[in-house]
Design a protein around this motif. Structure first.
Motif, PDB file in Angstrom:
ATOM      1  N   GLY A  93      -3.953  -9.200   1.703  1.00 35.37           N
ATOM      2  CA  GLY A  93      -2.768 -10.006   1.953  1.00 35.37           C
ATOM      3  C   GLY A  93      -1.719  -9.867   0.868  1.00 35.37           C
ATOM      4  O   GLY A  93      -0.516 -10.028   1.125  1.00 35.37           O
ATOM      5  N   LEU A  94      -2.149  -9.563  -0.348  1.00 38.84           N
ATOM      6  CA  LEU A  94      -1.201  -9.364  -1.450  1.00 38.84           C
ATOM      7  C   LEU A  94      -0.274  -8.175  -1.187  1.00 38.84           C
ATOM      8  O   LEU A  94       0.848  -8.122  -1.696  1.00 38.84           O
ATOM      9  CB  LEU A  94      -1.953  -9.152  -2.766  1.00 38.84           C
ATOM     10  CG  LEU A  94      -2.696 -10.360  -3.340  1.00 38.84           C
ATOM     11  CD1 LEU A  94      -3.636  -9.927  -4.471  1.00 38.84           C
ATOM     12  CD2 LEU A  94      -1.698 -11.392  -3.863  1.00 38.84           C
ATOM     13  N   LEU A  95      -0.755  -7.225  -0.406  1.00 42.64           N
ATOM     14  CA  LEU A  95       0.011  -6.008  -0.167  1.00 42.64           C
ATOM     15  C   LEU A  95       1.192  -6.232   0.762  1.00 42.64           C
ATOM     16  O   LEU A  95       2.071  -5.374   0.866  1.00 42.64           O
ATOM     17  CB  LEU A  95      -0.900  -4.919   0.402  1.00 42.64           C
ATOM     18  CG  LEU A  95      -2.187  -4.639  -0.377  1.00 42.64           C
ATOM     19  CD1 LEU A  95      -2.947  -3.487   0.252  1.00 42.64           C
ATOM     20  CD2 LEU A  95      -1.884  -4.361  -1.844  1.00 42.64           C
ATOM     21  N   ASP A  96       1.220  -7.378   1.430  1.00 40.91           N
ATOM     22  CA  ASP A  96       2.366  -7.680   2.286  1.00 40.91           C
ATOM     23  C   ASP A  96       3.650  -7.796   1.469  1.00 40.91           C
ATOM     24  O   ASP A  96       4.746  -7.668   2.009  1.00 40.91           O
ATOM     25  CB  ASP A  96       2.127  -8.987   3.047  1.00 40.91           C
ATOM     26  CG  ASP A  96       1.000  -8.864   4.063  1.00 40.91           C
ATOM     27  OD1 ASP A  96       0.705  -7.720   4.474  1.00 40.91           O
ATOM     28  OD2 ASP A  96       0.411  -9.898   4.430  1.00 40.91           O
ATOM     29  N   HIS A  97       3.504  -8.042   0.180  1.00 43.72           N
ATOM     30  CA  HIS A  97       4.655  -8.161  -0.709  1.00 43.72           C
ATOM     31  C   HIS A  97       4.588  -7.074  -1.785  1.00 43.72           C
ATOM     32  O   HIS A  97       4.818  -7.330  -2.962  1.00 43.72           O
ATOM     33  CB  HIS A  97       4.675  -9.554  -1.347  1.00 43.72           C
ATOM     34  CG  HIS A  97       4.579 -10.682  -0.358  1.00 43.72           C
ATOM     35  ND1 HIS A  97       5.648 -11.058   0.439  1.00 43.72           N
ATOM     36  CD2 HIS A  97       3.537 -11.477  -0.004  1.00 43.72           C
ATOM     37  CE1 HIS A  97       5.274 -12.052   1.223  1.00 43.72           C
ATOM     38  NE2 HIS A  97       4.005 -12.328   0.977  1.00 43.72           N
ATOM     39  N   CYS A  98       4.267  -5.863  -1.359  1.00 37.18           N
ATOM     40  CA  CYS A  98       4.012  -4.770  -2.309  1.00 37.18           C
ATOM     41  C   CYS A  98       5.244  -4.429  -3.154  1.00 37.18           C
ATOM     42  O   CYS A  98       5.112  -3.906  -4.259  1.00 37.18           O
ATOM     43  CB  CYS A  98       3.499  -3.534  -1.583  1.00 37.18           C
ATOM     44  SG  CYS A  98       4.554  -2.939  -0.228  1.00 37.18           S
ATOM     45  N   HIS A  99       6.438  -4.734  -2.660  1.00 35.32           N
ATOM     46  CA  HIS A  99       7.642  -4.454  -3.456  1.00 35.32           C
ATOM     47  C   HIS A  99       7.670  -5.278  -4.736  1.00 35.32           C
ATOM     48  O   HIS A  99       8.323  -4.883  -5.717  1.00 35.32           O
ATOM     49  CB  HIS A  99       8.904  -4.750  -2.639  1.00 35.32           C
ATOM     50  CG  HIS A  99       9.089  -3.849  -1.456  1.00 35.32           C
ATOM     51  ND1 HIS A  99       9.432  -2.521  -1.564  1.00 35.32           N
ATOM     52  CD2 HIS A  99       8.961  -4.101  -0.125  1.00 35.32           C
ATOM     53  CE1 HIS A  99       9.529  -1.982  -0.363  1.00 35.32           C
ATOM     54  NE2 HIS A  99       9.249  -2.913   0.533  1.00 35.32           N
ATOM     55  N   ASN A 100       6.960  -6.398  -4.739  1.00 31.11           N
ATOM     56  CA  ASN A 100       7.016  -7.320  -5.872  1.00 31.11           C
ATOM     57  C   ASN A 100       5.728  -7.355  -6.693  1.00 31.11           C
ATOM     58  O   ASN A 100       5.559  -8.239  -7.539  1.00 31.11           O
ATOM     59  CB  ASN A 100       7.317  -8.742  -5.363  1.00 31.11           C
ATOM     60  CG  ASN A 100       8.607  -8.821  -4.575  1.00 31.11           C
ATOM     61  OD1 ASN A 100       9.609  -8.221  -4.964  1.00 31.11           O
ATOM     62  ND2 ASN A 100       8.585  -9.539  -3.463  1.00 31.11           N
ATOM     63  N   LEU A 101       4.835  -6.430  -6.476  1.00 33.10           N
ATOM     64  CA  LEU A 101       3.545  -6.464  -7.161  1.00 33.10           C
ATOM     65  C   LEU A 101       3.623  -6.028  -8.617  1.00 33.10           C
ATOM     66  O   LEU A 101       2.686  -6.239  -9.377  1.00 33.10           O
ATOM     67  CB  LEU A 101       2.533  -5.579  -6.419  1.00 33.10           C
ATOM     68  CG  LEU A 101       2.023  -6.133  -5.088  1.00 33.10           C
ATOM     69  CD1 LEU A 101       1.094  -5.134  -4.417  1.00 33.10           C
ATOM     70  CD2 LEU A 101       1.328  -7.475  -5.281  1.00 33.10           C
ATOM     71  N   VAL A 139       6.573  -5.713 -11.940  1.00 41.04           N
ATOM     72  CA  VAL A 139       7.954  -6.015 -12.337  1.00 41.04           C
ATOM     73  C   VAL A 139       8.749  -4.758 -12.657  1.00 41.04           C
ATOM     74  O   VAL A 139       9.986  -4.793 -12.706  1.00 41.04           O
ATOM     75  CB  VAL A 139       7.972  -6.971 -13.554  1.00 41.04           C
ATOM     76  CG1 VAL A 139       7.355  -8.305 -13.188  1.00 41.04           C
ATOM     77  CG2 VAL A 139       7.262  -6.364 -14.761  1.00 41.04           C
ATOM     78  N   HIS A 140       8.067  -3.630 -12.869  1.00 43.69           N
ATOM     79  CA  HIS A 140       8.756  -2.392 -13.234  1.00 43.69           C
ATOM     80  C   HIS A 140       8.771  -1.352 -12.108  1.00 43.69           C
ATOM     81  O   HIS A 140       9.614  -0.456 -12.124  1.00 43.69           O
ATOM     82  CB  HIS A 140       8.088  -1.760 -14.463  1.00 43.69           C
ATOM     83  CG  HIS A 140       8.044  -2.660 -15.657  1.00 43.69           C
ATOM     84  ND1 HIS A 140       9.172  -3.069 -16.328  1.00 43.69           N
ATOM     85  CD2 HIS A 140       6.995  -3.231 -16.299  1.00 43.69           C
ATOM     86  CE1 HIS A 140       8.840  -3.848 -17.338  1.00 43.69           C
ATOM     87  NE2 HIS A 140       7.526  -3.969 -17.349  1.00 43.69           N
ATOM     88  N   THR A 141       7.852  -1.474 -11.159  1.00 42.30           N
ATOM     89  CA  THR A 141       7.650  -0.404 -10.177  1.00 42.30           C
ATOM     90  C   THR A 141       7.506  -0.973  -8.775  1.00 42.30           C
ATOM     91  O   THR A 141       6.841  -1.999  -8.579  1.00 42.30           O
ATOM     92  CB  THR A 141       6.362   0.386 -10.510  1.00 42.30           C
ATOM     93  OG1 THR A 141       6.429   0.851 -11.853  1.00 42.30           O
ATOM     94  CG2 THR A 141       6.178   1.566  -9.572  1.00 42.30           C
ATOM     95  N   ASP A 142       8.120  -0.312  -7.819  1.00 45.67           N
ATOM     96  CA  ASP A 142       7.871  -0.631  -6.418  1.00 45.67           C
ATOM     97  C   ASP A 142       6.497  -0.073  -6.067  1.00 45.67           C
ATOM     98  O   ASP A 142       6.296   1.148  -6.018  1.00 45.67           O
ATOM     99  CB  ASP A 142       8.951  -0.002  -5.536  1.00 45.67           C
ATOM    100  CG  ASP A 142       8.722  -0.255  -4.043  1.00 45.67           C
ATOM    101  OD1 ASP A 142       7.747  -0.945  -3.696  1.00 45.67           O
ATOM    102  OD2 ASP A 142       9.514   0.258  -3.230  1.00 45.67           O
ATOM    103  N   MET A 143       5.533  -0.947  -5.822  1.00 49.96           N
ATOM    104  CA  MET A 143       4.157  -0.505  -5.621  1.00 49.96           C
ATOM    105  C   MET A 143       3.846  -0.090  -4.190  1.00 49.96           C
ATOM    106  O   MET A 143       2.735   0.369  -3.914  1.00 49.96           O
ATOM    107  CB  MET A 143       3.196  -1.610  -6.053  1.00 49.96           C
ATOM    108  CG  MET A 143       3.148  -1.853  -7.557  1.00 49.96           C
ATOM    109  SD  MET A 143       2.523  -0.419  -8.481  1.00 49.96           S
ATOM    110  CE  MET A 143       0.792  -0.425  -7.986  1.00 49.96           C
ATOM    111  N   CYS A 144       4.793  -0.232  -3.284  1.00 47.96           N
ATOM    112  CA  CYS A 144       4.503   0.097  -1.882  1.00 47.96           C
ATOM    113  C   CYS A 144       3.998   1.532  -1.696  1.00 47.96           C
ATOM    114  O   CYS A 144       3.013   1.758  -0.986  1.00 47.96           O
ATOM    115  CB  CYS A 144       5.724  -0.173  -1.009  1.00 47.96           C
ATOM    116  SG  CYS A 144       6.087  -1.939  -0.823  1.00 47.96           S
ATOM    117  N   PRO A 145       4.639   2.542  -2.318  1.00 49.54           N
ATOM    118  CA  PRO A 145       4.094   3.896  -2.162  1.00 49.54           C
ATOM    119  C   PRO A 145       2.705   4.049  -2.786  1.00 49.54           C
ATOM    120  O   PRO A 145       1.912   4.875  -2.337  1.00 49.54           O
ATOM    121  CB  PRO A 145       5.118   4.780  -2.898  1.00 49.54           C
ATOM    122  CG  PRO A 145       6.351   3.957  -3.016  1.00 49.54           C
ATOM    123  CD  PRO A 145       5.894   2.542  -3.113  1.00 49.54           C
TER     124      PRO A 145
END
Length: 480
Positions: free
Chosen positions: A111-119, A121-127
């Motif tokens: 469920g944490l991955l639904d907000h992967c852009h904010n995981l 503070v330095h990197t967009d973690m979605c990729p």
């Protein structure tokens, strides 16, 4: 009288003898030169092509996918495999290991991955959270190479255990209980949360949930464990400490009986913490892929004595020494991540691998903390790691590294005079010793690698296998 029609050199015309000899000489030279090319040139040409491939940019990214546990069962032996002769295709499990995986509410992991852009503070973690934490595939191929982020070990570990042959669906049969909490992704998401109660809320909720489970009560959590993908200080905030965004999961009294598998443990106070490898870029699905890579590592040409990949750090002045010494030496290959060009290249797996495959030794200086993902990139490429603190590896990864540290690494005390003349120190290591150390590293590659979670017929013991075997022995000791 019968005519003699035998055709010997004695009765051949002279012109025919000369032309035949010339033809024989041409054929001999052709086959000889072909053999020389195959022996000496083909392997290097093959590996040069690999490096050229690794220099390509990442493929076009598709829509990022969140990891979904795959039910395909692995086929690999429960024993630890560290040499080519020990590869196996048997789908067996160590008889002393039976792992039960808690089915946690989604808010604790996927469920944490639904907000992967904010995981982060330095990197967009979605990729990076795609493909069960392996990240985006490299080279547009299925060869096991991914742009894996250094902080996704907890996701990869989860995906591997979900499909592990030692997994049991019956908690009554379990010897180990795995709590698949993505604590590292959660804490990095909360680094800038000023409200400490809000920052710790999910950690508190998880501890309450686990303690309420009947299987926790059986041994007071001694047979329970988590895998965490960030370093120990991110989970050990204490009241009165300077607040830099850490949580306090590992400081809760309730979890002191649990075991934590973590990419960097506390070298002195980490009694229930056990170091596991940072994930590198290679995640093979079969033992054949692993063996092919090991053989390529043996054949790389290494024109540089040593290399350093990194940026200056205010808290690690020795890095500035490395950058200076490396920059002044023709025998050193420097990739300075502190420059605009270097920073860009340091984010490209192909550049990192290129530098390491061209070097005999790779300097591993402490940075923001004692450990570095670079250590495991170094092993993967057969580049002998040079450590300057015992806490960079020796006190961290006892389950994974040989007791004889000199068999696979070089140690130079960062406070010694030798640290000011690194090139001179490394020149003292004989070519024979270098070959022996590199061969030891090559043997270590499988057990320090995270195999592809969806792989079948893997045939070697990877980092997850090593961790489970070692943890099972530890738990058996403290319980029995």
């Amino acid at each position: 009288m019968k005519k003699d029609i035998s055709f010997s050199f004695s009765n051949r015309p002279l012109s025919l003898i000369r032309s035949g000899g010339f033809l024989f000489l041409i054929l001999f030279l052709f086959f000889f030169l072909s053999a020389v090319w195959l022996i000496f040139c083909y392997p290097s040409a093959h590996t040069d092509n690999l490096i050229q491939q690794l220099q390509h940019e990442l493929p076009q990214q598709h829509e990022h996918e969140h990891p979904v546990p795959n039910k395909t069962h692995h086929r690999h032996d429960g024993d630890i495999r560290t040499s080519n002769s020990q590869f196996t295709t048997a789908a067996t499990c160590d008889k002393n290991i039976s792992v039960y995986v808690y089915n946690l509410p989604a808010k604790f992991n996927l469920g944490l991955l639904d907000h992967c852009h904010n995981l982060n503070v330095h990197t967009d973690m979605c990729p990076h959270v795609a493909n069960s934490g392996l990240g985006q595939p490299l080279l547009n191929s299925s060869g096991g190479w991914f742009a894996t982020n250094q902080f996704t070990a907890e996701m990869i570990f989860h995906a591997r255990v979900e499909n592990h042959p030692c997994r049991t669906w019956d908690p009554a049969r379990a010897t180990l209980f795995y709590v698949p909490y993505y604590g590292g992704l959660h804490v990095s998401n909360k680094f800038r949360e000023r409200n400490l109660t809000a920052r710790d809320e999910l950690d508190v909720s998880l501890v309450d949930f686990i303690q309420s489970q009947p299987w926790w009560q059986k041994h007071n959590g001694k047979d329970h464990f988590m895998a965490l993908g960030r370093i120990v200080r991110d989970f050990t905030r204490k009241s009165g400490d300077r607040d830099y965004g850490a949580g306090r999961l590992l400081n809760f009294p309730a979890v002191k009986t649990m075991s934590f598998l973590i990419i960097e443990r506390h070298p002195r106070n980490g009694k229930n913490q056990y170091g596991i490898p940072y994930p590198s870029y290679f995640h093979p699905s079969t033992w054949q892929e692993m063996m092919r890579w090991q053989n390529k590592v043996r054949r790389f040409k290494r024109p540089y004595l040593f290399s350093f990949i990194g940026a200056p750090r205010r808290k690690a002045a020795i890095r500035n020494q490395f950058i200076r010494q490396c920059g002044e030496s023709a025998r050193c290959n420097l990739l300075n991540c502190g420059t605009s060009d270097g920073c860009s290249k340091c984010g490209q797996p192909s550049e990192v691998l290129r530098v390491m495959t061209e070097s005999r030794f790779c300097l591993q200086a402490p940075g923001d903390s004692f450990t570095r993902r670079s250590t495991f990139d170094s092993v993967l490429t057969g580049c002998i790691p040079v450590f300057f603190s015992p806490h960079s590896a020796y006190t961290q990864y006892a389950w994974f590294l040989p007791e004889d540290r000199s068999s696979y690494s070089v140690y130079i005390d960062e406070k010694s005079k030798a640290a000011r003349r690194i090139e001179k120190e490394l020149m003292k290591v004989s070519s024979k010793k270098v070959m022996m150390m590199r061969e030891k590293l090559i043997d270590l590659i499988p057990s320090l690698t995270y195999a592809h979670p969806n792989g079948t017929n893997i045939g070697f013991g990877d980092a997850v296998d090593v961790a489970l075997v070692s943890l099972a022995k530890h738990v058996n000791t403290i319980i029995n």
